[in-house]
Design an enzyme around this catalytic site. Sequence first.
Site, mmCIF file in Angstrom:
data_model
loop_
_atom_site.group_PDB
_atom_site.id
_atom_site.type_symbol
_atom_site.label_atom_id
_atom_site.label_comp_id
_atom_site.label_asym_id
_atom_site.label_seq_id
_atom_site.Cartn_x
_atom_site.Cartn_y
_atom_site.Cartn_z
ATOM 1 N N MET A 54 0.845 -1.183 0.000
ATOM 2 C CA MET A 54 0.000 0.000 0.000
ATOM 3 C C MET A 54 0.881 1.233 0.000
ATOM 4 O O MET A 54 1.345 1.639 -1.037
ATOM 5 C CB MET A 54 -0.902 -0.029 1.220
ATOM 6 C CG MET A 54 -1.847 -1.197 1.203
ATOM 7 S SD MET A 54 -3.370 -0.801 0.382
ATOM 8 C CE MET A 54 -4.136 0.253 1.588
ATOM 9 N N CYS A 55 1.139 1.772 1.145
ATOM 10 C CA CYS A 55 1.827 3.044 1.316
ATOM 11 C C CYS A 55 0.997 4.183 0.744
ATOM 12 O O CYS A 55 0.210 3.992 -0.172
ATOM 13 C CB CYS A 55 3.209 3.082 0.675
ATOM 14 S SG CYS A 55 4.352 1.906 1.370
#
Lengths: 355, 233
Positions: A54-55
């Site tokens: 994700m991030c």
Amino acid sequence: MENISLSLFRGALYGKLSTIYLESSASGTSFALLLACNQFEPCETVYLEPRKQMCGIVGLLIKPKPLRKQLGRLMVPMFNSMGARGPDSGGCAFFHEPTPASQRRISLLVSDRAYDWPSFEAGLRSTFSETGDTASQLESTENHAVLTTTISPAEIQAWLSAEEPALRVLSVGRSIEVFKDIGHPSEIAERYHFSEVSASHCVGHTRMATESAVTPEHSHPFTAGEDFCLVHNGSLSNPYMLRRKLEREGLKFETDNDTEAACRYLQWRMQQGEDLSIALEHAFEELDGFYTLLMATEDRLSLVRDAFACKPAVVAETDDYVAISSEYRSLAHLPDADQAEIFEPQPEEIYSWAV
Amino acid sequence: MGSVMQTVKLDLQDQTVREVNQFLHDLGPSEGIEQVEILHPQGNHSIAVGMDADVEILIRGHAGYFAAGMNKQARVTITGNVGWSVAENIMSGSVRVKGNASQSAAASGHGGLVVIEGNASNRCGISMKGVDIVVGGSVGHLSGFMAQAGRMVVCGDADPGLGDSLYEAVFYVGGEIRGLGADAREEPMTDADFASVRSLLEHADLKHPLEKFKRVASARTLYHWNTDAQQEY
């Protein structure tokens, strides 16, 4: 935890399963399976959170100078909201009015939150007083500090290695200041008082680590050279190849993080005299993997996505600002966001905004 | 006694997405509610997913990921833009986006109608399985990837990789085709194709000169394994 959830899931499947409901969660591409099953009393809810890359990335550039004192206040909700995509660490690079040409801002990090900055400053002064340094200033917040000094970065680095090996240099430049740490992004924003920051532009990152350790050093933004930083959502498949190539050129790495390889690669190309857009054209050929990269120099904010554009990015632009985020929801609070020109960057196209 | 048209307003500033969706899921024919307005979506994800009721839903503003996902029966309109995967796996009913849509609009949709009045981003209609899609603007790269059934009308342009590895879905493009994916080919428009496009544009309430449309469908060369191809497609 994940194994327990999985075995519950299997148990539910083999048991008297009445409904399986696939639910999209508020955290984007991760999902939860809601199981309502007769076997469990009362109904059990089992969340399966697969490890997805994700991030979150955020960037903000304020156009009119008088509004720049609001940058911190506007960026914090962006940053905090993207904490849902990257809850394990976070960081931000802020770009200020440049110092006089003789001075540099040096951002420092140490693991000890109770570090004795006054004695650090005293040590620095006694070492460099003979060289005529009287102008160095240190502003510290817990384990971070920004040193503004006329002493050359190389001399400071040599002195740190000898006298204060626990300290890390996070950034060097006339404009850039970097803060990064582990923990939820909202805690980090509060700890380092991001909301009070006045700056022309900033680049932030909320991390969900997938390929290297969760430490402050492995957090983004990464910097290389002076007044250049990069944040990355995605994962590279050839960071070690890049790294070996750059190490043969004499470059030194501080972590085993894939993003550091991209950051040093781009800065190395710029050092050869290329501007960032030419360096990025080469990066499209040499970086293998998924990426949305957001970069800043003292006078520009730049954004690219890989050829498949699997990692998200949304840009909202008005007369007053350019705001970039992984998801629109972290831009919704910005003034006139619903009237802004909103678009998604195209794959392998370079977007760049001058300060 | 004639039923009274009833509109309910829900505000995402006061309620969570979960609460709003629960209200929508609990809607039965007995309530007589015909329209639900959802205010302040603020880019939140998963608004109005899993609908299975014959109601009209109006989302006023920009929605996040998965808006109106897995829709059955409901007629959903989003007045702003949407994030990834709007109307993902739609079964029936309709979903209309007045602004632009991000990636994977109507992904794997089985039925119903999805209208994007603005542009749709990459992978629009990926793996579509029977849904009809009408895009007023252009679509991004790799749209209609592995599309199995259904029709997609694009009034604007299609970015490279249109219809890569598609099966029996058919695309109609009114603007420029910037590149076809593996096994996709342009085919002549028949009267039946023109009738399809006319009817889809009418349903979508969009206008575009019919004579501009080009048909893209599968060349069906990937349907059977060809050892001579050496996996070079």
